[in-house]
Design a protein around this motif. Sequence first.
Motif, PDB file in Angstrom:
ATOM      1  N   GLY A   1       0.816  -1.211   0.000  1.00 48.00           N
ATOM      2  CA  GLY A   1       0.000   0.000   0.000  1.00 48.00           C
ATOM      3  C   GLY A   1       0.846   1.255   0.000  1.00 48.00           C
ATOM      4  O   GLY A   1       1.538   1.539   0.973  1.00 48.00           O
ATOM      5  N   GLY A   2       0.796   1.983  -1.104  1.00 53.58           N
ATOM      6  CA  GLY A   2       1.584   3.216  -1.245  1.00 53.58           C
ATOM      7  C   GLY A   2       0.726   4.448  -1.091  1.00 53.58           C
ATOM      8  O   GLY A   2       0.788   5.386  -1.888  1.00 53.58           O
TER       9      GLY A   2
ATOM     10  N   LEU B   1       3.779   5.165   2.697  1.00 51.59           N
ATOM     11  CA  LEU B   1       4.978   5.913   2.303  1.00 51.59           C
ATOM     12  C   LEU B   1       5.658   6.524   3.531  1.00 51.59           C
ATOM     13  O   LEU B   1       6.891   6.531   3.625  1.00 51.59           O
ATOM     14  N   ALA B   2       4.853   7.022   4.478  1.00 53.91           N
ATOM     15  CA  ALA B   2       5.439   7.573   5.709  1.00 53.91           C
ATOM     16  C   ALA B   2       6.164   6.471   6.481  1.00 53.91           C
ATOM     17  O   ALA B   2       7.252   6.690   7.034  1.00 53.91           O
ATOM     18  N   THR B   3       5.572   5.291   6.510  1.00 56.42           N
ATOM     19  CA  THR B   3       6.213   4.165   7.200  1.00 56.42           C
ATOM     20  C   THR B   3       7.583   3.883   6.581  1.00 56.42           C
ATOM     21  O   THR B   3       8.593   3.733   7.294  1.00 56.42           O
ATOM     22  N   ALA B   4       7.625   3.832   5.248  1.00 55.60           N
ATOM     23  CA  ALA B   4       8.891   3.549   4.554  1.00 55.60           C
ATOM     24  C   ALA B   4       9.914   4.656   4.826  1.00 55.60           C
ATOM     25  O   ALA B   4      11.101   4.391   5.078  1.00 55.60           O
ATOM     26  N   TYR B   5       9.442   5.888   4.792  1.00 54.81           N
ATOM     27  CA  TYR B   5      10.336   7.033   5.024  1.00 54.81           C
ATOM     28  C   TYR B   5      10.984   6.958   6.409  1.00 54.81           C
ATOM     29  O   TYR B   5      12.208   7.057   6.553  1.00 54.81           O
ATOM     30  N   TYR B   6      10.149   6.756   7.426  1.00 52.79           N
ATOM     31  CA  TYR B   6      10.708   6.729   8.789  1.00 52.79           C
ATOM     32  C   TYR B   6      11.535   5.464   9.030  1.00 52.79           C
ATOM     33  O   TYR B   6      12.511   5.503   9.792  1.00 52.79           O
ATOM     34  N   LEU B   7      11.166   4.358   8.386  1.00 54.29           N
ATOM     35  CA  LEU B   7      12.008   3.148   8.505  1.00 54.29           C
ATOM     36  C   LEU B   7      13.428   3.479   8.063  1.00 54.29           C
ATOM     37  O   LEU B   7      14.409   3.126   8.734  1.00 54.29           O
ATOM     38  N   ALA B   8      13.518   4.159   6.899  1.00 53.14           N
ATOM     39  CA  ALA B   8      14.840   4.464   6.352  1.00 53.14           C
ATOM     40  C   ALA B   8      15.531   5.560   7.156  1.00 53.14           C
ATOM     41  O   ALA B   8      16.700   5.452   7.515  1.00 53.14           O
ATOM     42  N   LYS B   9      14.788   6.613   7.460  1.00 50.25           N
ATOM     43  CA  LYS B   9      15.433   7.789   8.056  1.00 50.25           C
ATOM     44  C   LYS B   9      15.710   7.618   9.550  1.00 50.25           C
ATOM     45  O   LYS B   9      16.794   7.942  10.019  1.00 50.25           O
TER      46      LYS B   9
END
Length: 405
Positions: free
Chosen positions: A27-28, A33-41
């Motif tokens: 699900g994008g 997308l916020a989940t992916a962003y904070y996972l990385a950052k």
Amino acid sequence: SFSHHENWQRVWRNPTPKKKYDVIIVGGGGHGLATAYYLAKEFGVTNVAVIEKGFLGGGNTARNTTIVRSNYLWDEAAHLYEHSMKLWEGLSQDLNYNVMFSQRGCLNLGHTLQDMRDIERRVNANRLNGIDGEVLDAQQVKEIVPVLDCSDRARYPVMGASWQPRAGVARHDAVAWGFARGADTRGVDLIQQTEVEDLIIEDGTVVGVRTARYGEIRADRVGCVVAGNSSVLAKMGGFELPLESHPLQALVSEPIKPILDTVVMSNQVHGYASQSDKGDLVIGAGIDGYNGYGQRGSYSTIEHTIQAIVEMFPVFSRVRMNRQWGGIVDTCPDACPIISETPVKNLFFNCGWGTGGFKATPGSGHVFAASLAKGEMHPLAKPFSMFRFHNGALVDEHGAAGVAH
Ligand code: FAD
């Protein structure tokens, strides 16, 4: 015309997926997308894919009326939404992308004595939690919104309101795009036009997803953030969620001169409105009563919505409506989200935001990323386990959720 703008750089890559990731987000939308962003950052997990069946942010993220507030009643919900509010307040800087977060305040109107008692209770609870809020009388409301009918001629006269000055609106697409760009830059693969058709489960543990376009893609952990399609994904996992998928519609008027510089919501008359920076009135109300996945609704609901708006704002009666649309919202019995482990090991769900999850986008992504990174639910997410429907520890926010928003 954009025809002169040649050689524009892509804002994110369009990669072919790897065979395996540490984490797959299904699900994008904004939350995924916020989940992916904070996972990385924040958590250094960059071997991540977001798999989206359509285009990024094309679901409820693109369809909502963008109200952001944190004035929920119970501690658990108030803390979660306020966590999100604090992230909103620094989001444009954090993403280096203007999400047009505008803290223009939000009024929740009271039209009955019981409304006013509920408002007093909720504002007091908010203040005890360090969340801004005031109880206003009808005269104060009229000063903030002169075009609102606060006379005693109204069918349900305005008696007062709760007022959260830090509440407001943001630009929905920019939120999705800002998180997408931030995630992509840090190495997250954003895979569009790829539907997850099944979850691969071995010995009670999820090990990946099956897609029509790329076949199997493996992962150590899978997080499903698919809003109105959550029941469908849960079925792939072999369990049920207490969710109903309903259409929720909204509409915008033709652009008009600035006339409304705050957000006005009424549970009783049942409608809400704000004015976008473009000038259109952004209007919404309640869900359509039936279940479905059609991303459209019925005419009677729009008629009801407009009746409520004209009752509150007689001055809008001849404004022409420009567009109308619908999304599919995943409503939960206690009007609170599910951010949870599931009966399947390494499979996590973030859903049930129903009519009010846009305001939670950064906070939801942040606590879900923390949970996926550690394999253990973040403290703010713990009260929102799906297992609360087994043990009865519900967090009833129907009052603060009120008119769909
Ligand atoms: P979405 O943006 O819907 O993202 C989910 C994504 O999952 C979609 O892009 C979908 O295509 C994808 N997907 C689904 N199934 C699959 C699959 N099998 N494989 C791959 N991808 C899949 N909230 C507020 O806070 N304030 C408001 O004012 C407000 N107004 C609203 C008005 C309307 C008309 C609607 C419809 C909603 C409103 N909401 C509001 C609610 C808010 O929009 C949602 O709670 C929030 O946007 C959910 O975000 P999401 O990222 O979880 O979902």
